[in-house]
Write an enzyme that holds these catalytic residues in place. Structure first.
Site, PDB file in Angstrom:
ATOM      1  N   SER A 174       0.832  -1.201   0.000  1.00 13.70           N
ATOM      2  CA  SER A 174       0.000   0.000   0.000  1.00 13.70           C
ATOM      3  C   SER A 174       0.864   1.247   0.000  1.00 13.70           C
ATOM      4  CB  SER A 174      -0.900   0.020   1.240  1.00 13.70           C
ATOM      5  OG  SER A 174      -0.134   0.279   2.416  1.00 13.70           O
ATOM      6  N   LYS A 175       0.227   2.386  -0.196  1.00 14.88           N
ATOM      7  CA  LYS A 175       0.944   3.667  -0.161  1.00 14.88           C
ATOM      8  C   LYS A 175       1.625   3.857   1.190  1.00 14.88           C
ATOM      9  CE  LYS A 175       0.141   8.654  -0.263  1.00 14.88           C
ATOM     10  NZ  LYS A 175       0.623   8.883   1.099  1.00 14.88           N
ATOM     11  N   ARG A 176       0.950   3.468   2.239  1.00 14.50           N
ATOM     12  CA  ARG A 176       1.524   3.641   3.589  1.00 14.50           C
ATOM     13  C   ARG A 176       2.803   2.838   3.763  1.00 14.50           C
ATOM     14  NH1 ARG A 176      -3.821   3.353   4.058  1.00 14.50           N
ATOM     15  NH2 ARG A 176      -3.802   1.119   4.409  1.00 14.50           N
TER      16      ARG A 176
END
Length: 505
Positions: free
Chosen positions: A262-264
């Site tokens: 994910s982006k995180r």
């Protein structure tokens, strides 16, 4: 023979994730391998999640990656328009057709009524699902008399059309990656297909209608859409349409293999998850592979091997080679761990193969920012000497600053390690030898210095490390004789003189 047609159909809800780039890549490779068409369709029916600028970002990202589409948003084509929001007038008739044929129904339940049903289900220890077990107790065209159905349709604006999932039916399909996928309809719910309030379809109806009208032969998409596959097969069957062949690609996993990337994860671990830099509507900036210094062909090569392999030990593939060798049968089912160190390795390999002139053009802006404007031919020669040691062009300055400026200070540890009472004599002798050489080529200077070292019975390492320190200011760099040939005789002698003054004072 039927012409192969595939589509990449992202939603403009933000930046294109690197996993989406891989999906686009596999579609592109499959289309090119089979002399088919690669289409870009923008699925923007969810107006509440639409993000300004996201569509252009997607187009720019695909362009940077070298994934040229044959039809689609921005360029048009025989099946225009390619934005679903511009096709909204198409879908209602298909949803109504499913109702008329008994495969769908009108549902008039308000959000409050649906929430009450969920709450009641939770109170009884049962999760509420809108399906064959509950549909007849809800407010819809299956449970209401015809006159009330007409009244609700005319007087309210919050009704939807839901697909009528058949009871206890096994849906089977042969997926080109997963093999046979079979699901019993008892685990499915009656999905919404079309909404009256905005007169837009949901993904489930729109993508099937568009795939049919755009003559899509193969749907190659991420594994996250696998749970929707049985519903989509049922809709195809309801329309009596020939279904495309499906291929569900494995997930891109976090570096530790625990869950979807994910982006995180990128933010936390310090690497991009988007191809280009992205500025969100709230001003938050996310890094991109382009801005981090990756070559698009290196990123593509890296992504191609995440979930696919050619069955050989080969790792470096040009786009043409990927196209020739790509086969969906060699796509694996299991998720692929994202390894940023491997991505860097690929970039390093591609950097090494770049022409020195191309690298010089990329390096020149860095030099100019530092107030330097050396001749491009000189910069190209520098790039040729240092590129084997670099991962990114942004590494070049730290690897080559000494080609452009005389050292103003010297590495303390190296000075303590290599300088002693004999250093001045050694450097003076080196200076004298080089002063007498008219042909200042690497070959001639190396021959002269090494002959002198051998004649004096000295250790080559001790002399050359001292020499490097005087010229470079640190224990780094390519061959000393390549360095001095490039900076020239005059600059070489000046640096020797400067360092002699430094160690004597």
């Amino acid at each position: 023979m039927e012409r192969i047609r595939v589509r990449f159909a992202p939603s403009p809800t933000g930046a294109l994730h690197i996993g989406g780039v891989r999906t686009a890549l596999f579609n592109y490779l499959f289309a090119r391998k089979n002399a088919g068409d690669f289409i870009l369709r923008i699925e923007d029916t969810d107006s509440s999640r639409y993000v300004e600028g996201a569509e252009q970002y997607i187009i720019n990202a695909l362009k940077w990656c070298g994934l040229k589409f044959d039809e689609g948003a921005g360029i048009g084509g025989p099946h225009s328009p390619y934005r679903q929001s511009e096709r909204k007038h198409i879908y209602q008739q298909y949803a109504e057709q499913l109702v008329d044929d008994g495969f769908a129904y009108y549902a008039f339940d308000t959000s409050e009524e649906l929430e009450n049903a969920r709450t009641a289900g939770d109170a009884n220890g049962n999760t509420f699902v809108y399906n064959y077990t509950t549909r007849n107790s809800m407010k819809n065209s299956l449970s209401l008399p015809a006159h009330e159905v007409q009244q609700y349709k005319l007087q309210t604006n919050n009704w939807v059309i839901r697909f009528r999932i058949p009871v206890d039916t096994t849906v089977s399909v042969d997926d080109l990656v997963r093999g046979n996928v079979s699901v019993n309809t008892s685990v499915l719910d009656d999905k919404v297909l079309w909404k009256k309030n905005d007169e837009l379809p949901t993904y489930h109806l729109a993508n099937i209608v568009d795939d049919k009208l755009m003559e899509i032969t193969h749907v190659i998409r991420g594994e996250e859409w696998l749970p929707s596959l049985p519903l989509h097969i049922l809709i195809y069957n309801a329309f009596k349409w020939k279904q495309p062949q499906f291929a569900h690609l494995p997930l891109l996993l976090k570096p530790d293999g625990k869950g979807k990337l994910s982006k995180r994860d990128g933010d936390k671990l310090g690497f991009p998850v988007f191809p280009l830099k992205w500025t969100a509507p709230d001003g938050e900036i996310s890094r991109g592979y382009r801005e981090d210094g990756y070559f698009p062909e290196a990123l593509i090569n890296f992504l191609a091997l995440l979930g696919w392999n050619a069955g050989t030990e080969q790792e470096l593939f040009s786009m043409d080679e990927l196209i020739r060798q790509f086969d969906l049968e060699r796509v694996v089912k299991s998720g692929a761990k994202f390894n940023i160190d491997k991505a860097k390795w690929f970039n390093q390999q591609y950097l090494k193969t770049k022409k020195n002139e191309e690298l010089a053009a990329l390096y020149m802006p860095v030099l100019q920012e530092k107030g330097l404007n050396p001749p491009p031919r000189y910069v190209a020669k520098v790039c040729g000497l240092i590129k084997e040691r670099a991962v990114f062009v942004s590494d070049f300055w730290d690897l080559s600053y000494y080609f452009f400026m005389t050292p103003e200070n010297y590495d303390d540890k190296a000075v303590k390690k290599y300088c002693n009472d004999t250093s001045s004599d050694i450097l003076t002798s080196i200076s004298d030898i080089l002063s007498g050489i008219s042909d200042f080529s690497a070959e001639k200077t190396e021959q002269a210095i090494h002959s002198w070292i051998e004649l004096q019975g000295m250790k080559t390492g001790a002399v050359m490390n001292l020499f490097r320190l005087a010229i470079v200011g640190a224990s780094i760099g390519p061959s000393m004789f390549d360095i001095i040939t490039l900076i020239g005789k005059k600059e070489t002698l000046f640096r020797l003189e400067t360092f002699l003054w430094f160690i004597q004072h």
